[in-house]
Design an enzyme around this catalytic site. Sequence first.
Site, mmCIF file in Angstrom:
data_model
loop_
_atom_site.group_PDB
_atom_site.id
_atom_site.type_symbol
_atom_site.label_atom_id
_atom_site.label_comp_id
_atom_site.label_asym_id
_atom_site.label_seq_id
_atom_site.Cartn_x
_atom_site.Cartn_y
_atom_site.Cartn_z
ATOM 1 N N HIS A 26 -18.456 3.675 -12.413
ATOM 2 C CA HIS A 26 -19.536 3.999 -13.347
ATOM 3 C C HIS A 26 -19.060 3.835 -14.784
ATOM 4 O O HIS A 26 -18.507 4.773 -15.376
ATOM 5 C CB HIS A 26 -19.982 5.440 -13.120
ATOM 6 C CG HIS A 26 -20.429 5.723 -11.720
ATOM 7 N ND1 HIS A 26 -19.553 5.825 -10.663
ATOM 8 C CD2 HIS A 26 -21.671 5.932 -11.207
ATOM 9 C CE1 HIS A 26 -20.239 6.075 -9.554
ATOM 10 N NE2 HIS A 26 -21.526 6.148 -9.852
ATOM 11 N N HIS A 66 -18.784 11.251 -12.014
ATOM 12 C CA HIS A 66 -18.858 9.805 -11.755
ATOM 13 C C HIS A 66 -18.209 9.017 -12.891
ATOM 14 O O HIS A 66 -17.765 7.901 -12.698
ATOM 15 C CB HIS A 66 -20.304 9.354 -11.533
ATOM 16 C CG HIS A 66 -21.226 9.684 -12.665
ATOM 17 N ND1 HIS A 66 -21.794 10.942 -12.809
ATOM 18 C CD2 HIS A 66 -21.680 8.954 -13.717
ATOM 19 C CE1 HIS A 66 -22.566 10.953 -13.894
ATOM 20 N NE2 HIS A 66 -22.501 9.758 -14.468
ATOM 21 N N LEU A 116 -22.927 16.860 -8.938
ATOM 22 C CA LEU A 116 -23.348 17.186 -10.308
ATOM 23 C C LEU A 116 -23.704 18.656 -10.474
ATOM 24 O O LEU A 116 -24.292 19.277 -9.593
ATOM 25 C CB LEU A 116 -24.525 16.303 -10.712
ATOM 26 C CG LEU A 116 -24.189 14.803 -10.773
ATOM 27 C CD1 LEU A 116 -25.450 13.964 -10.969
ATOM 28 C CD2 LEU A 116 -23.191 14.496 -11.877
ATOM 29 N N HIS A 261 -25.046 2.315 -15.645
ATOM 30 C CA HIS A 261 -24.666 3.600 -15.051
ATOM 31 C C HIS A 261 -23.608 3.479 -13.953
ATOM 32 O O HIS A 261 -22.552 4.081 -14.055
ATOM 33 C CB HIS A 261 -25.898 4.331 -14.495
ATOM 34 C CG HIS A 261 -25.511 5.467 -13.602
ATOM 35 N ND1 HIS A 261 -25.291 6.737 -14.076
ATOM 36 C CD2 HIS A 261 -25.242 5.509 -12.265
ATOM 37 C CE1 HIS A 261 -24.909 7.514 -13.075
ATOM 38 N NE2 HIS A 261 -24.884 6.798 -11.966
ATOM 39 N N GLU A 412 -26.430 32.483 -5.323
ATOM 40 C CA GLU A 412 -25.368 32.254 -4.336
ATOM 41 C C GLU A 412 -24.528 31.021 -4.678
ATOM 42 O O GLU A 412 -23.299 31.030 -4.579
ATOM 43 C CB GLU A 412 -25.970 32.092 -2.930
ATOM 44 C CG GLU A 412 -26.690 33.316 -2.393
ATOM 45 C CD GLU A 412 -28.119 33.470 -2.936
ATOM 46 O OE1 GLU A 412 -28.636 32.524 -3.590
ATOM 47 O OE2 GLU A 412 -28.741 34.527 -2.700
ATOM 48 N N HIS A 462 -24.404 40.246 7.796
ATOM 49 C CA HIS A 462 -25.671 40.050 8.509
ATOM 50 C C HIS A 462 -25.588 38.731 9.265
ATOM 51 O O HIS A 462 -26.348 37.804 9.043
ATOM 52 C CB HIS A 462 -26.851 40.111 7.540
ATOM 53 C CG HIS A 462 -26.974 41.457 6.866
ATOM 54 N ND1 HIS A 462 -25.966 41.999 6.119
ATOM 55 C CD2 HIS A 462 -27.983 42.364 6.848
ATOM 56 C CE1 HIS A 462 -26.334 43.194 5.668
ATOM 57 N NE2 HIS A 462 -27.544 43.448 6.101
ATOM 58 N N HIS A 474 -33.817 35.290 8.009
ATOM 59 C CA HIS A 474 -32.572 35.961 7.636
ATOM 60 C C HIS A 474 -31.503 35.897 8.726
ATOM 61 O O HIS A 474 -30.393 36.354 8.525
ATOM 62 C CB HIS A 474 -32.856 37.432 7.290
ATOM 63 C CG HIS A 474 -33.472 37.595 5.934
ATOM 64 N ND1 HIS A 474 -34.607 36.920 5.558
ATOM 65 C CD2 HIS A 474 -33.092 38.337 4.861
ATOM 66 C CE1 HIS A 474 -34.912 37.246 4.311
ATOM 67 N NE2 HIS A 474 -34.006 38.104 3.871
HETATM 68 C C1 LIG Z 1 -25.428 16.825 -6.625
HETATM 69 C C2 LIG Z 1 -25.446 15.342 -6.840
HETATM 70 N N1 LIG Z 1 -26.553 14.657 -6.581
HETATM 71 C C3 LIG Z 1 -26.585 13.322 -6.747
HETATM 72 C C4 LIG Z 1 -25.474 12.654 -7.161
HETATM 73 C C5 LIG Z 1 -25.494 11.143 -7.291
HETATM 74 N N2 LIG Z 1 -25.469 10.771 -8.734
HETATM 75 C C6 LIG Z 1 -24.357 10.426 -9.361
HETATM 76 S S1 LIG Z 1 -24.570 10.112 -10.972
HETATM 77 C C7 LIG Z 1 -26.229 10.443 -10.859
HETATM 78 C C8 LIG Z 1 -27.117 10.347 -12.053
HETATM 79 C C9 LIG Z 1 -26.559 11.125 -13.163
HETATM 80 O O1 LIG Z 1 -27.223 10.844 -14.343
HETATM 81 P P1 LIG Z 1 -26.541 11.252 -15.697
HETATM 82 O O2 LIG Z 1 -25.927 12.574 -15.587
HETATM 83 O O3 LIG Z 1 -27.551 11.050 -16.775
HETATM 84 O O4 LIG Z 1 -25.348 10.233 -15.830
HETATM 85 P P2 LIG Z 1 -25.301 8.886 -16.689
HETATM 86 O O5 LIG Z 1 -26.376 8.009 -16.170
HETATM 87 O O6 LIG Z 1 -25.490 9.286 -18.086
HETATM 88 O O7 LIG Z 1 -23.918 8.355 -16.381
HETATM 89 C C10 LIG Z 1 -26.566 10.787 -9.550
HETATM 90 C C11 LIG Z 1 -27.931 11.119 -9.119
HETATM 91 C C12 LIG Z 1 -24.304 13.418 -7.409
HETATM 92 N N3 LIG Z 1 -23.168 12.866 -7.799
HETATM 93 N N4 LIG Z 1 -24.343 14.761 -7.271
#
Ligand SMILES: Cc1ncc(C[n+]2csc(CCOP(=O)(O)OP(=O)(O)O)c2C)c(N)n1
Length: 661
Positions: A26, A66, A116, A261, A412, A462, A474
Amino acid sequence: MSSRRELANAIRALSMDAIQKAKSGHPGAPMGMADIAEVLWRDFICVNPGNPQWFNRDRFVLSNGHGAMLQYALLHLSGFDLSIEDLKQFRQLHSKTPGHPELHDTPGVETTTGPLGQGLANGVGMALAEKILAAEFNRPDFTIVDHFTYVFVGDGCLMEGISHEVCSLAGTWNLGKLIVFYDDNGISIDGQVKDWFTDNTPERFKAYHWQVIENVDGHDRAQITQAIIAAQKNATQPTLICCKTQIGFGAPNKANTEEAHGSPLGDAEIALTRKKLDWDHAPFEIPAEIYEAWDQRKIGEAEESAWNTLFAKYEQKFPEEAHELLRRIHKDLPADFAQKTAEYVENLQSSSKDNATRKDSQNWLNQFAPQLPELIGGSADLTGSNGTLWKGAKVLSKNNFDANYIHYGVREFGMSAIMNGLAVHGAMIPFGGTFLVFADYARNAIRLSAIMKQKVIYVLTHDSIGLGEDGPTHQPIEHITMLRATPNVNVWRPCDAVETAVMWQQALLTQGPSCLLLTRQNIQKQHRDLEQINNIKKGGYVLFEGGEKIDAIILATGSEVEIAVVAAKKLQEQNIFVRVVSMPCMDIFKQQDAQYRGWVLPSDVKKRVAIEAGAPDSWYQFVGLDGKVFGIERFGLSAPYQEIYAEFGLTVDKVVAWLKA
Ligand SMILES: Cc1ncc(C[n+]2csc(CCOP(=O)(O)OP(=O)(O)O)c2C)c(N)n1
């Protein structure tokens, strides 16, 4: 002398070239955030490349993991043990530069990121750890715990729900040393975020009580510098610095588009980018003067050495505190821990009573938590139900960080990812409670505890239909199997106070996460001799022997152990001799040598039954295809729990009948 733009361009070039070589990665985020990173890392951050583990270093988290090449380029240029050859190995087997930043793989990487939002949560945990340890160990003129936590996030991190959970807490806790840079480039994978992310992010963070510095040009060093200074000055609020950037900055055709990206720019675009950035060096070639300008080794060494001098004086003046902090940093438990906890277990065998294991767990905490100041307990708003609060625990609030218990609220996932941050920060052992069924909410953070092998303890009460009237929403069914299927996690389901005490002891002795599955309902205490007690820590052991010969084996965990023992006793009266194996931790049992496993489960005894009030899948490896699992393959029911057990056939009579058939 190199211009600062050139210094940032070194990150851009290394990123686009390494990603091109790997044919994946990326480039957009590293190229977009390079100017911010250059200012932060060259002018502000306090780390020692020669000793990435120096305790009082600033913590840096790339939550938009990424963009890993950004972090690798930074670490390489700053002088960490990450060579240009390592960068050329980006995303290759067993390299120091995996596809996303991984704790343990790369010197200088503080936590594993990629899912993320969780890096941000880890950052909140790290900033919280700093504040708690500072409150305990700092003395006038001796601020020995004193560092910032810097986090980079993108749109993705802020869209994720967990960002709400943890940023709300960070604001409530006044984590003034947490500084977050928002890479506001308007792009995520599907394109321009304006059609799916229209929150007013600055207002959102102000509502969390953060300081927000808006409209910073993320390519303007003066503005970035000013923003960081303002952030550092604010001791009572975390700061969000909103940086407008261009994703893929410098790539003439791909900058500002989603094309930058997540895939290599391609040779043609890279050639054009070199021209546009005025970067005429070959791939992976960095001029000596650029290396020189980036090198943080001398500064880092001097910073650590100044701290070492301060710490030596602290040690003289406050020897006990210094010794205690070092003990915790080195992850040493108190010297008498193993012995004292073992003695406690032995006594419990005679003194304990029928009880819910969540109560047994709380009793253990009442006994030992006061002796383990590194424990930081908490619950996601189920403190009373989880039994996580012990007598004498000090509750954390924004006015009191001399504390060891956290009310995380109903969060959580946030709690779990914050616990990962506390654990990787060092000098603390976090544990947190919720209902087992809500382990789903925490799931990916549990997974990251496991990937990172962190000592994070999940108290999940639980733990079955045995919770009764709250009903199917639950009552966990698939959760035990799901947790057992997760590598590196020890899943414990004890059957009484003695097993519960061994469970806590072992969870604390293990460098990795443990999930403690505990009952709501009272269950029967079991009898054991010393050898049996000693075998509990092996994960599975012979709890009851019907006679000299073994006609059948029943395996069970937790609340179902009593069904197994009562059934075996009934069968004994009818001259059917059944061995009961209690298996409080299948994961640990599987790690025992073949001799022990074969002794507990002799291969010639084919008639086998497992009983567990959950999905049956994990038991077939022990009962075989001819065996029987009394488990549950549907969702639960709302009723008094004894009736649900009867409805689902988890009863002594059914087990006896099957074994007699
Ligand atoms: C929880 C999660 N969901 C989905 C992804 C797949 N994913 C990686 S980067 C991205 C988009 C992120 O966008 P942004 O934060 O704006 O990054 P940029 O395009 O600026 O590099 C996604 C959906 C991930 N890494 N983690």
